[in-house]
Structure formats: C-alpha cells, structure tokens
Design a protein around this motif. Structure first.
Motif, PDB file in Angstrom:
ATOM      1  N   LYS A  65       0.830  -1.203   0.000  1.00  0.00           N
ATOM      2  CA  LYS A  65       0.000   0.000   0.000  1.00  0.00           C
ATOM      3  C   LYS A  65       0.871   1.262   0.000  1.00  0.00           C
ATOM      4  O   LYS A  65       0.598   2.207  -0.742  1.00  0.00           O
ATOM      5  CB  LYS A  65      -0.925   0.003   1.216  1.00  0.00           C
ATOM      6  CG  LYS A  65      -2.044   1.016   1.091  1.00  0.00           C
ATOM      7  CD  LYS A  65      -3.100   0.750   2.121  1.00  0.00           C
ATOM      8  CE  LYS A  65      -4.289   1.647   1.951  1.00  0.00           C
ATOM      9  NZ  LYS A  65      -5.333   1.362   2.925  1.00  0.00           N
ATOM     10  N   LEU A  66       1.920   1.241   0.824  1.00  0.00           N
ATOM     11  CA  LEU A  66       2.837   2.388   0.812  1.00  0.00           C
ATOM     12  C   LEU A  66       3.518   2.476  -0.554  1.00  0.00           C
ATOM     13  O   LEU A  66       3.687   3.569  -1.111  1.00  0.00           O
ATOM     14  CB  LEU A  66       3.890   2.237   1.921  1.00  0.00           C
ATOM     15  CG  LEU A  66       4.907   3.369   2.022  1.00  0.00           C
ATOM     16  CD1 LEU A  66       4.224   4.717   2.246  1.00  0.00           C
ATOM     17  CD2 LEU A  66       5.916   3.107   3.137  1.00  0.00           C
ATOM     18  N   TRP A 118       1.245   4.024  -3.210  1.00  0.00           N
ATOM     19  CA  TRP A 118       1.048   5.468  -3.032  1.00  0.00           C
ATOM     20  C   TRP A 118       2.288   6.245  -3.457  1.00  0.00           C
ATOM     21  O   TRP A 118       2.170   7.345  -4.015  1.00  0.00           O
ATOM     22  CB  TRP A 118       0.656   5.792  -1.583  1.00  0.00           C
ATOM     23  CG  TRP A 118      -0.826   5.680  -1.360  1.00  0.00           C
ATOM     24  CD1 TRP A 118      -1.469   4.753  -0.616  1.00  0.00           C
ATOM     25  CD2 TRP A 118      -1.845   6.531  -1.915  1.00  0.00           C
ATOM     26  NE1 TRP A 118      -2.831   4.960  -0.674  1.00  0.00           N
ATOM     27  CE2 TRP A 118      -3.089   6.038  -1.460  1.00  0.00           C
ATOM     28  CE3 TRP A 118      -1.829   7.643  -2.749  1.00  0.00           C
ATOM     29  CZ2 TRP A 118      -4.301   6.631  -1.807  1.00  0.00           C
ATOM     30  CZ3 TRP A 118      -3.037   8.226  -3.113  1.00  0.00           C
ATOM     31  CH2 TRP A 118      -4.256   7.729  -2.640  1.00  0.00           C
ATOM     32  N   LEU A 119       3.473   5.691  -3.206  1.00  0.00           N
ATOM     33  CA  LEU A 119       4.695   6.359  -3.678  1.00  0.00           C
ATOM     34  C   LEU A 119       4.729   6.362  -5.208  1.00  0.00           C
ATOM     35  O   LEU A 119       5.122   7.353  -5.833  1.00  0.00           O
ATOM     36  CB  LEU A 119       5.939   5.653  -3.113  1.00  0.00           C
ATOM     37  CG  LEU A 119       6.156   5.829  -1.608  1.00  0.00           C
ATOM     38  CD1 LEU A 119       7.317   4.965  -1.127  1.00  0.00           C
ATOM     39  CD2 LEU A 119       6.422   7.290  -1.271  1.00  0.00           C
ATOM     40  N   LEU A 172       2.078   6.314  -7.155  1.00  0.00           N
ATOM     41  CA  LEU A 172       1.070   7.274  -7.608  1.00  0.00           C
ATOM     42  C   LEU A 172       1.567   8.713  -7.461  1.00  0.00           C
ATOM     43  O   LEU A 172       1.234   9.578  -8.272  1.00  0.00           O
ATOM     44  CB  LEU A 172      -0.247   7.078  -6.844  1.00  0.00           C
ATOM     45  CG  LEU A 172      -0.976   5.754  -7.097  1.00  0.00           C
ATOM     46  CD1 LEU A 172      -2.295   5.711  -6.324  1.00  0.00           C
ATOM     47  CD2 LEU A 172      -1.232   5.531  -8.580  1.00  0.00           C
ATOM     48  N   ALA A 173       2.394   8.943  -6.432  1.00  0.00           N
ATOM     49  CA  ALA A 173       2.980  10.284  -6.266  1.00  0.00           C
ATOM     50  C   ALA A 173       3.843  10.625  -7.478  1.00  0.00           C
ATOM     51  O   ALA A 173       3.802  11.754  -7.992  1.00  0.00           O
ATOM     52  CB  ALA A 173       3.808  10.338  -4.984  1.00  0.00           C
ATOM     53  N   VAL A 215       1.620  11.508 -10.362  1.00  0.00           N
ATOM     54  CA  VAL A 215       1.091  12.873 -10.284  1.00  0.00           C
ATOM     55  C   VAL A 215       2.072  13.837 -10.946  1.00  0.00           C
ATOM     56  O   VAL A 215       1.682  14.737 -11.705  1.00  0.00           O
ATOM     57  CB  VAL A 215       0.852  13.280  -8.810  1.00  0.00           C
ATOM     58  CG1 VAL A 215       0.584  14.776  -8.692  1.00  0.00           C
ATOM     59  CG2 VAL A 215      -0.318  12.499  -8.219  1.00  0.00           C
ATOM     60  N   MET A 216       3.365  13.629 -10.687  1.00  0.00           N
ATOM     61  CA  MET A 216       4.385  14.499 -11.279  1.00  0.00           C
ATOM     62  C   MET A 216       4.437  14.305 -12.796  1.00  0.00           C
ATOM     63  O   MET A 216       4.625  15.269 -13.548  1.00  0.00           O
ATOM     64  CB  MET A 216       5.756  14.220 -10.663  1.00  0.00           C
ATOM     65  CG  MET A 216       5.813  14.406  -9.166  1.00  0.00           C
ATOM     66  SD  MET A 216       5.197  16.009  -8.629  1.00  0.00           S
ATOM     67  CE  MET A 216       6.579  17.038  -9.044  1.00  0.00           C
ATOM     68  N   GLY A 261       1.331  15.851 -14.156  1.00  0.00           N
ATOM     69  CA  GLY A 261       1.413  17.271 -13.815  1.00  0.00           C
ATOM     70  C   GLY A 261       2.298  18.022 -14.793  1.00  0.00           C
ATOM     71  O   GLY A 261       1.976  19.135 -15.217  1.00  0.00           O
ATOM     72  N   GLY A 262       3.412  17.420 -15.160  1.00  0.00           N
ATOM     73  CA  GLY A 262       4.320  18.044 -16.124  1.00  0.00           C
ATOM     74  C   GLY A 262       3.634  18.257 -17.465  1.00  0.00           C
ATOM     75  O   GLY A 262       3.789  19.312 -18.102  1.00  0.00           O
ATOM     76  N   LEU A 317      -6.432   1.059  -6.236  1.00  0.00           N
ATOM     77  CA  LEU A 317      -5.894   2.415  -6.058  1.00  0.00           C
ATOM     78  C   LEU A 317      -5.307   2.925  -7.371  1.00  0.00           C
ATOM     79  O   LEU A 317      -5.508   4.084  -7.746  1.00  0.00           O
ATOM     80  CB  LEU A 317      -4.822   2.410  -4.956  1.00  0.00           C
ATOM     81  CG  LEU A 317      -5.360   2.306  -3.521  1.00  0.00           C
ATOM     82  CD1 LEU A 317      -4.224   2.091  -2.530  1.00  0.00           C
ATOM     83  CD2 LEU A 317      -6.140   3.568  -3.152  1.00  0.00           C
ATOM     84  N   PHE A 324      -6.824   5.998  -9.713  1.00  0.00           N
ATOM     85  CA  PHE A 324      -5.962   7.115 -10.117  1.00  0.00           C
ATOM     86  C   PHE A 324      -6.099   7.371 -11.624  1.00  0.00           C
ATOM     87  O   PHE A 324      -6.164   8.526 -12.058  1.00  0.00           O
ATOM     88  CB  PHE A 324      -4.496   6.816  -9.760  1.00  0.00           C
ATOM     89  CG  PHE A 324      -3.558   7.888 -10.244  1.00  0.00           C
ATOM     90  CD1 PHE A 324      -3.413   9.084  -9.553  1.00  0.00           C
ATOM     91  CD2 PHE A 324      -2.835   7.723 -11.422  1.00  0.00           C
ATOM     92  CE1 PHE A 324      -2.576  10.080 -10.010  1.00  0.00           C
ATOM     93  CE2 PHE A 324      -1.987   8.717 -11.883  1.00  0.00           C
ATOM     94  CZ  PHE A 324      -1.861   9.893 -11.182  1.00  0.00           C
ATOM     95  N   LEU A 334      -9.124   9.181 -12.068  1.00  0.00           N
ATOM     96  CA  LEU A 334      -8.920  10.554 -11.563  1.00  0.00           C
ATOM     97  C   LEU A 334      -8.246  11.430 -12.614  1.00  0.00           C
ATOM     98  O   LEU A 334      -8.631  12.588 -12.828  1.00  0.00           O
ATOM     99  CB  LEU A 334      -8.052  10.483 -10.300  1.00  0.00           C
ATOM    100  CG  LEU A 334      -8.032  11.667  -9.350  1.00  0.00           C
ATOM    101  CD1 LEU A 334      -9.412  11.948  -8.802  1.00  0.00           C
ATOM    102  CD2 LEU A 334      -7.078  11.372  -8.202  1.00  0.00           C
TER     103      LEU A 334
END
Lengths: 197, 125
Positions: free
Chosen positions: A19-20, A23-24, A26-27, A30-31, A34-35, A178, A182, A185
């Motif tokens: 799970k951790l 999430w890392l 997915l972080a 996001v970048m 995001g770019g 998850l 995403f 999302l």
C-alpha cells in the motif's frame, strides 16, 4: 522465505508494504501527468494561433461516454474489493469482469476517436493542440492498457491466491484498485481540460 | 453482510451517482457562454476538483487513511505546485519569446524574431 508485511501492518507505518509502495508510485505519476498539464497550459497561453487549432472539433459525446464508462469501472473495481471483504469470490469475479469490459470499452471508443482524427489528416505533428492532445490521451491510454494487464491477471491466473492467502489477495486487489482509481482521476481532469474548456 | 460493509456500499453507490451527475454538469456548463471566459474555466475546473475529491476520498479511501499516506500526498502536492507554477512565474524564461513558439508542421514563428532584429539574420543563431 516469506516476504514480510504482505498481510500484517508494519508497526512503524501502520500500512502493509504494497500500500505504501503504490502510493509512492502514484505520487510519481502525479508528477508525470502534472508536467504534461503544465506543458498544456504553457502552450495554450503562449501560442497566438491556439484558437485555430480545432479544439472544438473534438468528439465531446464520445468523450462523455468514455467518462461514464471509466466512472462505472471505478465502482465495479471497488465493488470487487468489497466482495472479497465479504468472502464472496464469485461476486469478485463478476465485478472484476465488468471492470475489464469497461476498460476494453474505453479503448475501443478511443480507437474510433483516434481513427477519425487520422482520417481527417490530423496527427500529433499537425499543430500544438493535437501534439499535447495525443500525448496526454495516449499516455493515459497506456495506463489503461497497463491496468488491463494487472486486472486481467487477477481475474484469471492470479485468482488462485485466494484459496491459499485470502488476505494477501484482498490487499492486492485494493492496491490494483488504487491504481485504477488514479487512472480514472486523471481522466476526470483530462476530459474538461482538453475537450470542454 | 456486516453493517459496516453495507454502509460502504451505500456510500459507493451515492458517489457513483454523484460522479455521473457532475459529468453531466461539466458538459452542460461548457455550453453556457459566460461574460468572462475565466468564469467558465473556473466552474469547469471546480466541478472536476469536486469529482476528483469524491473519487480520492471514497474510492481511494483517503477520508480514512494513515498519516504517512497524507504526508506523502502533501509532499507530492508541494512538488506538483512548484512544477506547475514555476515555468509561468520564471521571469527569465524564454518561453514567452515568440521565436520559441512551435507552430504548425514543426516550424517556428520567425517573423516576429526577424522583426525584433531588423534584417540582421546573422545574429539569430
């Protein structure tokens, strides 16, 4: 040797390792997206010819249908996890199958959208809007394909873990979920940004 | 079926319906001609953020998650903001220079560049 904290929670994080890990991951995703969104805004603000690039020619009804399909796949995905929590493997298979159907449905619609563009001679090299449109939606489509591989594995051969390690399998579906949420999302922001605004 | 799971299923169903309604709203709002363009953009993005919140909070269980996950996400958002806004606030960037805007067919806008430099093409590169 058994890998630790696949089922039990680590005392220091309060989470099982996967799970951790997701999430890392997915972080970092996001970048990545995001770019691309940042690039979209920069291009849109700095290109004086943006209004002539035919953004309004995109197929909004098809994209709306795709949005509804992805949202549906999100709830079927979460329901497949709920089914495992309720020890109902048959319902799990049903909901996971629906998720896969929705995923293929999304890709088929995307195929028709892309085909229509190519038939009209609209390629990524045609103009700035189409360049960023194909880049973002193409990358998103690759994520859908990745999700199909993962969910397809858990729908088929990966399901046998349920009989030996049910809690670990349930955790795997939560992690896959998850990722899938995403991907949904990202599309929630791609849809209005590229098609409507 | 435990009451806890029943409760979750009801929430998931309501979120699903909410997301479909919001999708319809997003499309509907895009056909409204607002006095200012930015109002339409703001409304469209506000609905998108609401949908994003519904997915993240409920389907991804962020409304009831461990502190380490929140910490990871706060760091992510901080870096994301830097990534997102730094190019637009960086006064020394050359992105606003017309000579760097890629145009159709891979060409660049050179007319304004030559206008700036007169007819001196030797100094362009």
């Amino acid at each position: 040797m058994k890998i630790p904290f696949n089922e039990d929670l680590r005392p220091d994080t309060g989470l099982y390792n996967a799970k951790l890990g997701i999430w890392l991951f997915l972080a970092s995703e996001v970048m990545l997206f995001g770019g691309l969104f940042s690039a979209y805004i920069m291009l849109r603000l700095s290109d004086p010819n943006w209004a002539n690039y035919g953004q309004s020619a995109l197929n909004v009804p098809l994209a709306t249908l795709n949005t509804a399909i992805l949202i549906t796949s999100s709830i079927t995905m979460v329901m497949s996890w709920v089914s495992l929590k309720l020890n109902d493997i048959k319902k799990y298979s049903f909901y996971m199958g629906l998720t896969l159907l929705c995923s293929f449905g999304f890709l088929i619609i995307k195929y028709f959208e892309y085909s229509a563009k190519f038939e009209h001679g609209l390629y990524p090299s045609t103009n700035n809007f189409l360049a960023i449109y194909f880049t973002i939606t193409g990358l998103h489509g690759l994520h859908i394909i990745g999700g199909i591989f993962v969910n397809g594995y858990f729908f088929g051969p990966g399901k046998k873990m349920w009989s030996s390690e049910p809690q670990r399998f349930t955790n795997r579906i939560e992690v896959a979920g998850l990722y899938w949420h995403f991907v949904d999302l990202v599309w929630i922001f791609v849809f209005p940004t590229l098609y409507l605004l | 079926m435990s009451n806890d799971m029943k409760h979750h299923i009801v929430i998931y169903r309501n979120v699903f319906i909410g997301l479909l309604i919001c999708t319809g709203l997003t499309v509907g709002v895009s056909y409204i001609e607002f006095s200012f363009v930015w109002v339409g953009v703001a409304v469209g993005l506000a609905i998108a953020f609401l949908k994003g919140y519904l997915v993240a909070a409920n389907f991804m269980h962020l409304n009831d998650e461990k502190p380490l996950i929140y910490l990871t996400l706060v760091l992510t958002i901080m870096f994301f903001m830097v990534l997102f806004f730094m190019p637009t606030m960086w006064h020394g960037n050359s992105l606003t220079s017309p000579s760097n805007i890629p145009m159709q067919n891979g060409e660049v806008l050179k007319e304004m560049d030559s206008h700036e430099h007169g007819n001196n093409h030797h100094g362009d590169h």
